[in-house]
Design a protein around this motif. Structure first.
Motif, mmCIF file in Angstrom:
data_model
loop_
_atom_site.group_PDB
_atom_site.id
_atom_site.type_symbol
_atom_site.label_atom_id
_atom_site.label_comp_id
_atom_site.label_asym_id
_atom_site.label_seq_id
_atom_site.Cartn_x
_atom_site.Cartn_y
_atom_site.Cartn_z
ATOM 1 N N LEU A 49 -40.558 -17.472 -30.754
ATOM 2 C CA LEU A 49 -40.851 -17.891 -32.121
ATOM 3 C C LEU A 49 -42.354 -17.990 -32.350
ATOM 4 O O LEU A 49 -43.128 -18.232 -31.423
ATOM 5 N N LEU A 50 -42.733 -17.788 -33.581
ATOM 6 C CA LEU A 50 -44.085 -18.137 -33.989
ATOM 7 C C LEU A 50 -43.977 -19.437 -34.775
ATOM 8 O O LEU A 50 -43.038 -19.649 -35.535
ATOM 9 N N VAL A 51 -44.937 -20.293 -34.562
ATOM 10 C CA VAL A 51 -44.885 -21.611 -35.171
ATOM 11 C C VAL A 51 -46.176 -21.852 -35.942
ATOM 12 O O VAL A 51 -47.268 -21.533 -35.464
ATOM 13 N N CYS A 52 -46.046 -22.429 -37.126
ATOM 14 C CA CYS A 52 -47.216 -22.804 -37.903
ATOM 15 C C CYS A 52 -47.394 -24.320 -37.810
ATOM 16 O O CYS A 52 -46.509 -25.076 -38.190
ATOM 17 N N PRO A 53 -48.514 -24.769 -37.253
ATOM 18 C CA PRO A 53 -48.724 -26.209 -37.079
ATOM 19 C C PRO A 53 -49.023 -26.908 -38.411
ATOM 20 O O PRO A 53 -48.926 -28.126 -38.501
ATOM 21 N N GLU A 54 -49.355 -26.154 -39.422
ATOM 22 C CA GLU A 54 -49.757 -26.784 -40.675
ATOM 23 C C GLU A 54 -48.574 -27.129 -41.568
ATOM 24 O O GLU A 54 -48.515 -28.201 -42.146
ATOM 25 N N CYS A 55 -47.621 -26.185 -41.680
ATOM 26 C CA CYS A 55 -46.464 -26.479 -42.538
ATOM 27 C C CYS A 55 -45.175 -26.592 -41.748
ATOM 28 O O CYS A 55 -44.141 -26.942 -42.279
ATOM 29 N N GLY A 56 -45.245 -26.298 -40.432
ATOM 30 C CA GLY A 56 -44.056 -26.459 -39.607
ATOM 31 C C GLY A 56 -43.098 -25.281 -39.663
ATOM 32 O O GLY A 56 -42.025 -25.326 -39.076
ATOM 33 N N HIS A 57 -43.484 -24.230 -40.342
ATOM 34 C CA HIS A 57 -42.619 -23.057 -40.450
ATOM 35 C C HIS A 57 -42.501 -22.360 -39.092
ATOM 36 O O HIS A 57 -43.464 -22.235 -38.363
ATOM 37 N N GLU A 58 -41.266 -21.920 -38.761
ATOM 38 C CA GLU A 58 -41.039 -21.152 -37.536
ATOM 39 C C GLU A 58 -40.365 -19.850 -37.900
ATOM 40 O O GLU A 58 -39.482 -19.833 -38.748
ATOM 41 N N TRP A 59 -40.756 -18.772 -37.251
ATOM 42 C CA TRP A 59 -40.107 -17.494 -37.517
ATOM 43 C C TRP A 59 -40.163 -16.644 -36.266
ATOM 44 O O TRP A 59 -41.006 -16.870 -35.403
ATOM 45 N N PRO A 60 -39.251 -15.695 -36.148
ATOM 46 C CA PRO A 60 -39.182 -14.914 -34.911
ATOM 47 C C PRO A 60 -40.357 -13.956 -34.780
ATOM 48 O O PRO A 60 -40.847 -13.424 -35.772
ATOM 49 N N VAL A 61 -40.802 -13.766 -33.549
ATOM 50 C CA VAL A 61 -41.857 -12.793 -33.277
ATOM 51 C C VAL A 61 -41.331 -11.407 -33.614
ATOM 52 O O VAL A 61 -40.269 -11.017 -33.163
ATOM 53 N N ALA A 62 -42.056 -10.681 -34.412
ATOM 54 C CA ALA A 62 -41.634 -9.324 -34.746
ATOM 55 C C ALA A 62 -42.057 -8.378 -33.640
ATOM 56 O O ALA A 62 -43.024 -8.641 -32.935
ATOM 57 N N GLY A 63 -41.318 -7.309 -33.496
ATOM 58 C CA GLY A 63 -41.776 -6.273 -32.586
ATOM 59 C C GLY A 63 -41.010 -6.152 -31.299
ATOM 60 O O GLY A 63 -39.841 -6.510 -31.229
ATOM 61 N N GLU A 64 -41.679 -5.679 -30.279
ATOM 62 C CA GLU A 64 -41.016 -5.138 -29.102
ATOM 63 C C GLU A 64 -40.209 -6.180 -28.337
ATOM 64 O O GLU A 64 -39.184 -5.865 -27.751
#
Ligand SMILES: [Zn+2]
Length: 113
Positions: free
Chosen positions: A21-36
């Motif tokens: 996952l990629l995580v944003c420390p500012e708004c708390g949003h998490e989303w999957p790493v795109a790509g390989e």
């Protein structure tokens, strides 16, 4: 410097990677790493001759005369095939046809009814 993309929600550049996952420390949003790293998305679409998506249980018809392997019979164009089952492989349709029994077809030689 980080190559990670900015947060898609708040555009913060302080995103970090946490496992897959990629995580944003500012708004708390998490989303999957795109790509390989994300190769689990390999669900195959089965398409008929017209590009329509086929599903298990569909009824299709054969769009051209097909020789039946190992016999001299021919599966005639227009033959209806009920209740197909989609499988992985060169011949991607598993089915039973009246008068022929169990056989395999290629999705490119059928069309959905
Ligand atoms: Zn954010």
């Amino acid at each position: 410097m980080s190559k990670l993309p900015n947060c898609p929600k708040c555009q913060s550049e302080y995103t970090y990677e946490d496992g897959s996952l990629l995580v944003c420390p500012e708004c708390g949003h998490e989303w999957p790493v795109a790509g390989e790293a994300n190769s689990s998305e390999d669900k195959k679409d089965f398409k008929d001759a017209n590009g329509n998506i086929l599903n298990d249980g569909d009824t299709v018809s054969v769009i051209k005369d097909l020789k039946v392997k190992g016999s001299s019979s021919v599966l005639k164009m227009g033959t209806k095939v009920k209740n197909i089952r989609l499988v992985d492989g060169d011949h991607d349709i598993d089915c039973k046809i009246d008068g022929f029994g169990a056989m395999k077809l290629k999705s490119e030689f059928v069309k959905k009814i």
